[in-house]
Design an enzyme around this catalytic site. Structure first.
Site, PDB file in Angstrom:
ATOM      1  N   ILE A  57      20.733 -11.639 -19.778  1.00  0.00           N
ATOM      2  CA  ILE A  57      20.287 -11.204 -21.102  1.00  0.00           C
ATOM      3  C   ILE A  57      21.292 -10.236 -21.726  1.00  0.00           C
ATOM      4  O   ILE A  57      21.570 -10.311 -22.924  1.00  0.00           O
ATOM      5  CB  ILE A  57      18.886 -10.546 -20.982  1.00  0.00           C
ATOM      6  CG1 ILE A  57      17.849 -11.581 -20.531  1.00  0.00           C
ATOM      7  CG2 ILE A  57      18.468  -9.916 -22.308  1.00  0.00           C
ATOM      8  CD1 ILE A  57      16.483 -10.999 -20.160  1.00  0.00           C
ATOM      9  N   SER A 181       9.499  -5.166 -19.064  1.00  0.00           N
ATOM     10  CA  SER A 181       9.104  -6.492 -18.570  1.00  0.00           C
ATOM     11  C   SER A 181       7.604  -6.665 -18.763  1.00  0.00           C
ATOM     12  O   SER A 181       6.844  -5.683 -18.655  1.00  0.00           O
ATOM     13  CB  SER A 181       9.443  -6.588 -17.085  1.00  0.00           C
ATOM     14  OG  SER A 181       8.747  -7.664 -16.495  1.00  0.00           O
ATOM     15  N   TYR A 207       9.203  -2.675  -9.107  1.00  0.00           N
ATOM     16  CA  TYR A 207       9.765  -3.157 -10.383  1.00  0.00           C
ATOM     17  C   TYR A 207       8.722  -2.988 -11.497  1.00  0.00           C
ATOM     18  O   TYR A 207       9.004  -2.422 -12.553  1.00  0.00           O
ATOM     19  CB  TYR A 207      10.158  -4.627 -10.223  1.00  0.00           C
ATOM     20  CG  TYR A 207      10.694  -5.297 -11.473  1.00  0.00           C
ATOM     21  CD1 TYR A 207      12.025  -5.146 -11.856  1.00  0.00           C
ATOM     22  CD2 TYR A 207       9.873  -6.097 -12.272  1.00  0.00           C
ATOM     23  CE1 TYR A 207      12.515  -5.780 -13.003  1.00  0.00           C
ATOM     24  CE2 TYR A 207      10.350  -6.728 -13.401  1.00  0.00           C
ATOM     25  CZ  TYR A 207      11.683  -6.566 -13.764  1.00  0.00           C
ATOM     26  OH  TYR A 207      12.160  -7.191 -14.893  1.00  0.00           O
ATOM     27  N   THR A 242      18.126 -16.387 -15.759  1.00  0.00           N
ATOM     28  CA  THR A 242      19.284 -15.495 -15.574  1.00  0.00           C
ATOM     29  C   THR A 242      19.641 -15.438 -14.086  1.00  0.00           C
ATOM     30  O   THR A 242      18.818 -15.786 -13.227  1.00  0.00           O
ATOM     31  CB  THR A 242      18.963 -14.045 -16.022  1.00  0.00           C
ATOM     32  OG1 THR A 242      17.932 -13.522 -15.171  1.00  0.00           O
ATOM     33  CG2 THR A 242      18.528 -13.970 -17.472  1.00  0.00           C
TER      34      THR A 242
HETATM   35  N1  LIG Z   1      15.083 -12.531 -16.811  1.00  0.00           N
HETATM   36  C1  LIG Z   1      13.796 -12.301 -17.039  1.00  0.00           C
HETATM   37  O1  LIG Z   1      12.966 -13.221 -17.035  1.00  0.00           O
HETATM   38  C2  LIG Z   1      13.346 -10.911 -17.347  1.00  0.00           C
HETATM   39  C3  LIG Z   1      11.957 -10.726 -17.573  1.00  0.00           C
HETATM   40  C4  LIG Z   1      11.506  -9.456 -17.865  1.00  0.00           C
HETATM   41  C5  LIG Z   1      12.398  -8.404 -17.966  1.00  0.00           C
HETATM   42  N2  LIG Z   1      13.730  -8.607 -17.738  1.00  0.00           N
HETATM   43  C6  LIG Z   1      14.632  -7.443 -17.847  1.00  0.00           C
HETATM   44  O2  LIG Z   1      15.749  -7.770 -18.636  1.00  0.00           O
HETATM   45  C7  LIG Z   1      16.903  -7.048 -18.177  1.00  0.00           C
HETATM   46  C8  LIG Z   1      18.031  -8.025 -17.908  1.00  0.00           C
HETATM   47  O3  LIG Z   1      17.568  -8.936 -16.940  1.00  0.00           O
HETATM   48  P1  LIG Z   1      18.405 -10.199 -16.430  1.00  0.00           P
HETATM   49  O4  LIG Z   1      17.404 -11.170 -15.958  1.00  0.00           O
HETATM   50  O5  LIG Z   1      19.432 -10.554 -17.428  1.00  0.00           O
HETATM   51  O6  LIG Z   1      19.090  -9.533 -15.138  1.00  0.00           O
HETATM   52  P2  LIG Z   1      20.422  -9.907 -14.311  1.00  0.00           P
HETATM   53  O7  LIG Z   1      20.808 -11.311 -14.532  1.00  0.00           O
HETATM   54  O8  LIG Z   1      20.142  -9.466 -12.921  1.00  0.00           O
HETATM   55  O9  LIG Z   1      21.474  -8.902 -14.954  1.00  0.00           O
HETATM   56  C9  LIG Z   1      21.263  -7.525 -14.771  1.00  0.00           C
HETATM   57  C10 LIG Z   1      22.456  -6.763 -15.244  1.00  0.00           C
HETATM   58  O10 LIG Z   1      22.212  -5.366 -14.982  1.00  0.00           O
HETATM   59  C11 LIG Z   1      23.335  -4.859 -14.270  1.00  0.00           C
HETATM   60  N3  LIG Z   1      22.981  -3.711 -13.452  1.00  0.00           N
HETATM   61  C12 LIG Z   1      22.080  -3.664 -12.449  1.00  0.00           C
HETATM   62  N4  LIG Z   1      22.063  -2.442 -11.920  1.00  0.00           N
HETATM   63  C13 LIG Z   1      22.968  -1.702 -12.603  1.00  0.00           C
HETATM   64  C14 LIG Z   1      23.405  -0.372 -12.506  1.00  0.00           C
HETATM   65  N5  LIG Z   1      22.909   0.477 -11.599  1.00  0.00           N
HETATM   66  N6  LIG Z   1      24.359   0.068 -13.373  1.00  0.00           N
HETATM   67  C15 LIG Z   1      24.874  -0.769 -14.290  1.00  0.00           C
HETATM   68  N7  LIG Z   1      24.516  -2.057 -14.422  1.00  0.00           N
HETATM   69  C16 LIG Z   1      23.572  -2.518 -13.577  1.00  0.00           C
HETATM   70  C17 LIG Z   1      23.838  -6.037 -13.469  1.00  0.00           C
HETATM   71  O11 LIG Z   1      25.152  -5.801 -13.033  1.00  0.00           O
HETATM   72  P3  LIG Z   1      25.653  -6.281 -11.556  1.00  0.00           P
HETATM   73  O12 LIG Z   1      26.071  -7.698 -11.733  1.00  0.00           O
HETATM   74  O13 LIG Z   1      26.764  -5.346 -11.251  1.00  0.00           O
HETATM   75  O14 LIG Z   1      24.484  -6.153 -10.639  1.00  0.00           O
HETATM   76  C18 LIG Z   1      23.740  -7.125 -14.524  1.00  0.00           C
HETATM   77  O15 LIG Z   1      24.795  -7.041 -15.451  1.00  0.00           O
HETATM   78  C19 LIG Z   1      16.456  -6.282 -16.938  1.00  0.00           C
HETATM   79  O16 LIG Z   1      16.138  -4.946 -17.273  1.00  0.00           O
HETATM   80  C20 LIG Z   1      15.207  -7.018 -16.499  1.00  0.00           C
HETATM   81  O17 LIG Z   1      14.316  -6.181 -15.809  1.00  0.00           O
HETATM   82  C21 LIG Z   1      14.223  -9.841 -17.426  1.00  0.00           C
END
Ligand SMILES: NC(=O)c1ccc[n+]([C@@H]2O[C@H](COP(=O)([O-])OP(=O)(O)OC[C@H]3O[C@@H](n4cnc5c(N)ncnc54)[C@H](OP(=O)(O)O)[C@@H]3O)[C@@H](O)[C@H]2O)c1
Length: 329
Positions: A57, A181, A207, A242
């Site tokens: 995202i 979330s 989480y 993702t």
């Molecule tokens: N995908 C869904 O269905 C969904 C649903 C509800 C909420 N969300 C929320 O949306 C956001 C993005 O989710 P996503 O699914 O795109 O996640 P993702 O694919 O896991 O990407 C997460 C990103 O956050 C970075 N990150 C994690 N820990 C970090 C830290 N300590 N410092 C800096 N960067 C850090 C990761 O970098 P690295 O590669 O270095 O780990 C990556 O770039 C999150 O907050 C998640 O909780 C997602």
């Protein structure tokens, strides 16, 4: 209210309560009536920080911001991934300006160093999206000894907001968005063990709890900054395909895959919030360009005493001022 808006309101509520709204069907249907897109180049001349922009995202969001003309500060903790994602954004949004930002937002010392550095480089910030997220299976700790999800979802974003406030104020019209979330609906605010030190660590449960904390924290910030030019919102993106979902929730992904949103769809409301700065009512929680409840009837809202205790805890942990209005509930 006319018949059409009553009807769309009913359909919208059914989508939300049935969880169909979380899928790509939800955004596909709501797109028929949701508010207009931001104007082309709405963010030209403005700067936006996106955390966790090296995947999923966050990377899609960085691209959308760049297409609207923003200078994008693309933040991640791994320099190689940041360089790679910045390259993706530049390719997807030709002519855009993307600046690499390296910081592990769960490491409060790194946050202090990075925010100092950024404050010396730029004059104003129109957008700050706390998007970085993680769902480790085992309990791990940051260099300061905080549980990782608490640090990454709550403490780091709080400290970043606090320290970048002068830049946000200087923009004379800025927005901060916490990417929470829908999982937070399963977790009330708990303040008895926010470091999750009990021996039964469950990454999914922690989480949900820390995502609930983000919603409470965003509302507290919105109340604190009411009357200023800085707006603070929280949101959930729905269910999005993702790398994070593939890694943390493989079974969920297998079952729901045909219905998962793409990353740009998941990023949409954050981009729209920053680019259009809509009026926001109490609770300040959004999904698909509309405000949503933060609790359902049986949850009876947040306990104000718990909220106050929570804010006291996180201000102490981040060594920041405990200056809340006390009205977040
Ligand atoms: N995908 C869904 O269905 C969904 C649903 C509800 C909420 N969300 C929320 O949306 C956001 C993005 O989710 P996503 O699914 O795109 O996640 P993702 O694919 O896991 O990407 C997460 C990103 O956050 C970075 N990150 C994690 N820990 C970090 C830290 N300590 N410092 C800096 N960067 C850090 C990761 O970098 P690295 O590669 O270095 O780990 C990556 O770039 C999150 O907050 C998640 O909780 C997602």
């Amino acid at each position: 209210m006319n018949t059409t808006s009553v009807l769309t309101g009913v359909v919208d509520a059914v989508l939300d309560r049935s969880l169909i709204g979380y899928t790509k069907l939800g955004s596909g249907i709501r797109r028929l009536w949701w508010p207009a897109d931001p104007p082309a180049r709405a963010l030209a001349g403005k700067r936006v920080v996106v955390t966790g922009a090296t995947a999923g995202i966050g990377e899609a969001m960085a691209t959308s911001f760049a297409r609207l003309g923003a200078t994008v500060h693309l933040l991640g903790r791994n320099p190689d991934k940041v360089r790679q994602s910045a390259g993706v954004v530049r390719r997807e949004a030709p002519g855009s300006v993307v600046i690499d930002e390296i910081c592990d937002i769960g490491d409060l010392a790194a946050v202090r160093a990075w925010t100092d550095d950024l404050s010396g480089r730029v004059d104003a910030l129109a957008g700050l999206v706390h998007n970085a997220g993680a769902m480790p299976r085992e309990r791990t700790e940051t260099p300061q000894g905080h549980e990782t999800q608490l640090a990454c979802h709550v403490l780091g974003p709080h400290l970043i907001t606090e320290r970048l406030l002068p830049l946000l104020n200087a923009a004379k019209g800025s927005s901060v968005v916490f990417m929470s979330s829908g999982g937070m609906y399963s977790a009330p605010l708990r303040v008895d063990d926010i470091e999750s030190t009990g021996g039964d660590y469950d990454g999914v449960r922690v989480y949900a709890r820390t995502k609930r904390m983000q919603v409470v924290l965003a509302e507290a910030w919105a109340d604190r900054l009411a009357g200023t030019d800085v707006r603070v919102e929280s949101m959930h993106p729905g269910w999005v395909e993702t790398p994070g979902v593939a890694d943390a929730l493989p079974t969920f992904r297998t079952i729901t895959r045909p219905l998962l949103r793409d990353a740009a769809d998941g990023a949409d409301t954050a981009v729209w919030l920053v680019a259009t700065r809509p009026e926001s009512r109490p609770h300040h929680f959004w999904h698909d360009r509309a405000q949503r409840p933060t609790t359902f009837g049986w949850q009876r809202g947040q306990d104000p005493a718990a909220v106050s205790l929570f804010l006291g805890q996180i201000t102490a942990m981040t060594d920041t001022a405990n200056v809340w209005s006390g009205s977040a509930n």
